[in-house]
Design an enzyme around this catalytic site. Sequence first.
Site, PDB file in Angstrom:
ATOM      1  CG  HIS A  27     -53.253  -0.409 -22.720  1.00 38.32           C
ATOM      2  ND1 HIS A  27     -52.875   0.395 -21.669  1.00 38.32           N
ATOM      3  CD2 HIS A  27     -52.102  -0.709 -23.373  1.00 38.32           C
ATOM      4  CE1 HIS A  27     -51.563   0.556 -21.667  1.00 38.32           C
ATOM      5  NE2 HIS A  27     -51.067  -0.114 -22.695  1.00 38.32           N
ATOM      6  CB  CYS A  28     -54.256  -0.189 -28.640  1.00 44.49           C
ATOM      7  SG  CYS A  28     -55.539   1.014 -29.005  1.00 44.49           S
ATOM      8  CG  HIS A  29     -49.244   1.665 -27.145  1.00 45.22           C
ATOM      9  ND1 HIS A  29     -49.396   2.453 -26.028  1.00 45.22           N
ATOM     10  CD2 HIS A  29     -48.987   0.415 -26.666  1.00 45.22           C
ATOM     11  CE1 HIS A  29     -49.221   1.731 -24.934  1.00 45.22           C
ATOM     12  NE2 HIS A  29     -48.977   0.480 -25.295  1.00 45.22           N
ATOM     13  CE1 TYR A  45     -41.150   0.823 -27.711  1.00 50.31           C
ATOM     14  CE2 TYR A  45     -40.691   1.336 -25.424  1.00 50.31           C
ATOM     15  CZ  TYR A  45     -41.549   1.355 -26.503  1.00 50.31           C
ATOM     16  OH  TYR A  45     -42.803   1.909 -26.378  1.00 50.31           O
ATOM     17  NE  ARG A 120     -48.985   3.778 -19.808  1.00 55.20           N
ATOM     18  CZ  ARG A 120     -48.337   2.935 -20.576  1.00 55.20           C
ATOM     19  NH1 ARG A 120     -47.679   3.372 -21.626  1.00 55.20           N
ATOM     20  NH2 ARG A 120     -48.349   1.644 -20.314  1.00 55.20           N
ATOM     21  CG  HIS A 177     -50.242  -3.959 -18.973  1.00 59.30           C
ATOM     22  ND1 HIS A 177     -51.272  -3.914 -19.875  1.00 59.30           N
ATOM     23  CD2 HIS A 177     -49.249  -3.203 -19.523  1.00 59.30           C
ATOM     24  CE1 HIS A 177     -50.924  -3.166 -20.915  1.00 59.30           C
ATOM     25  NE2 HIS A 177     -49.715  -2.718 -20.727  1.00 59.30           N
ATOM     26  CG  ASP A 244     -49.865  -3.547 -24.476  1.00 54.74           C
ATOM     27  OD1 ASP A 244     -49.732  -2.344 -24.804  1.00 54.74           O
ATOM     28  OD2 ASP A 244     -49.053  -4.139 -23.755  1.00 54.74           O
ATOM     29  CG  ASN A 249     -40.176  -2.824 -24.043  1.00 55.90           C
ATOM     30  OD1 ASN A 249     -39.086  -2.873 -24.598  1.00 55.90           O
ATOM     31  ND2 ASN A 249     -40.662  -1.733 -23.510  1.00 55.90           N
TER      32      ASN A 249
HETATM   33  C1  0GY Z   1     -47.405  -1.186 -22.631  1.00 61.36           C
HETATM   34  C2  0GY Z   1     -46.258  -1.734 -21.957  1.00 61.36           C
HETATM   35  C3  0GY Z   1     -44.968  -1.401 -22.168  1.00 61.36           C
HETATM   36  C4  0GY Z   1     -44.512  -0.264 -22.844  1.00 61.36           C
HETATM   37  C5  0GY Z   1     -45.073   0.916 -22.785  1.00 61.36           C
HETATM   38  O1  0GY Z   1     -45.038   3.180 -22.898  1.00 61.36           O
HETATM   39  C6  0GY Z   1     -44.492   2.174 -23.257  1.00 61.36           C
HETATM   40  O2  0GY Z   1     -43.496   2.155 -23.960  1.00 61.36           O
HETATM   41  O3  0GY Z   1     -46.234   1.060 -22.232  1.00 61.36           O
HETATM   42  C7  0GY Z   1     -43.936  -2.221 -21.554  1.00 61.36           C
HETATM   43  O4  0GY Z   1     -42.773  -2.113 -21.913  1.00 61.36           O
HETATM   44  O5  0GY Z   1     -44.250  -3.020 -20.684  1.00 61.36           O
HETATM   45  O6  0GY Z   1     -48.368  -0.816 -21.987  1.00 61.36           O
HETATM   46  O7  0GY Z   1     -47.405  -1.108 -23.843  1.00 61.36           O
END
Ligand code: 0GY
Length: 291
Positions: A27-29, A45, A120, A177, A244, A249
């Site tokens: 899980h990462c972005h 955000y 998702r 999470h 993550d 956030n």
């Molecule tokens: C995460 C958690 C958050 C954000 C997102 O998609 C997102 O913007 O997932 C969060 O705000 O809790 O998984 O990164």
Amino acid sequence: MSKIALPFHPAPKIPDITLPAGACDAHCHVFGPAARFPFAPSSTYTPVDAPKEKLFELHRHLGFERSVIVQASCHGTDNRAMVDALIAGGDAYRGIAMVKRDIDAGELQALHDAGVRGVRFNFVTHLGAPADHDAIREIVGKIRPFGWHAVLHFDAFRLEELAPFLKSLDVPLVIDHMGRIDVAAGPEQLAFQLLIDLLQDERCWMKVSGSERLSRQGPPFEDAAEYGRMLVERFPDRVLWGTDWPHPNIYENMPDDGALVDLLKIIAPTPDLLKRLLVDNPTRLYWPETL
Ligand code: 0GY
């Protein structure tokens, strides 16, 4: 857009623990870069750029050989930044997309070819309008032929209301999470028990990530990691973990990703549990063709 994101940790430590061969950050972005992949106007955000090169560098630094890049709400259903990273990362990278209900099979096939293996759905209100149940049903019907799963981001205190709907979705379900449980409320709390109840269903998987989000005590977030350990010990074959990064956030105590890896000493306290969590389980879900 509202809150301005904090930058990710500039120089994470080298973890004390050595990750097993084939370890996966599940899980990462990637965010942006905005000049090439603009953020969605609907984002709640304002992210900082967190491009694929930085993610790949982090993975090399921490010892991850594989990863799953999850589409974040700041890019909405525009999956281009995530797909661009998957293509650059090759077979070591898989992805989770966010899609509109009118997506067609050709578009899904293109995402599949890039490495996407699931969609998702966000039910947490701080990320915008909660997912629409009819739209989810329609999308699930379209992804099932691809063998994909649904990644669910929700607050477990809503499970009493949500669980019947989630159980009606006939694809594998992966929960983000630890269902964002309130770690101060103890393992006997209803939300945690409902989460465990959901996990009795063999289609359900749990990401024991997010200790830095759930912790009430702050760094090193051990209060939340204890919940991860309970879930890993109870469901050792259906748990996943991820950094993550770049931690959307999080507005205080931006974690050091190396220190987050060290939390795995608590979450998966034996070499066998650690290997199942980081290697065997993600391989079954994301690279089954290699088994
Ligand atoms: C995460 C958690 C958050 C954000 C997102 O998609 C997102 O913007 O997932 C969060 O705000 O809790 O998984 O990164």
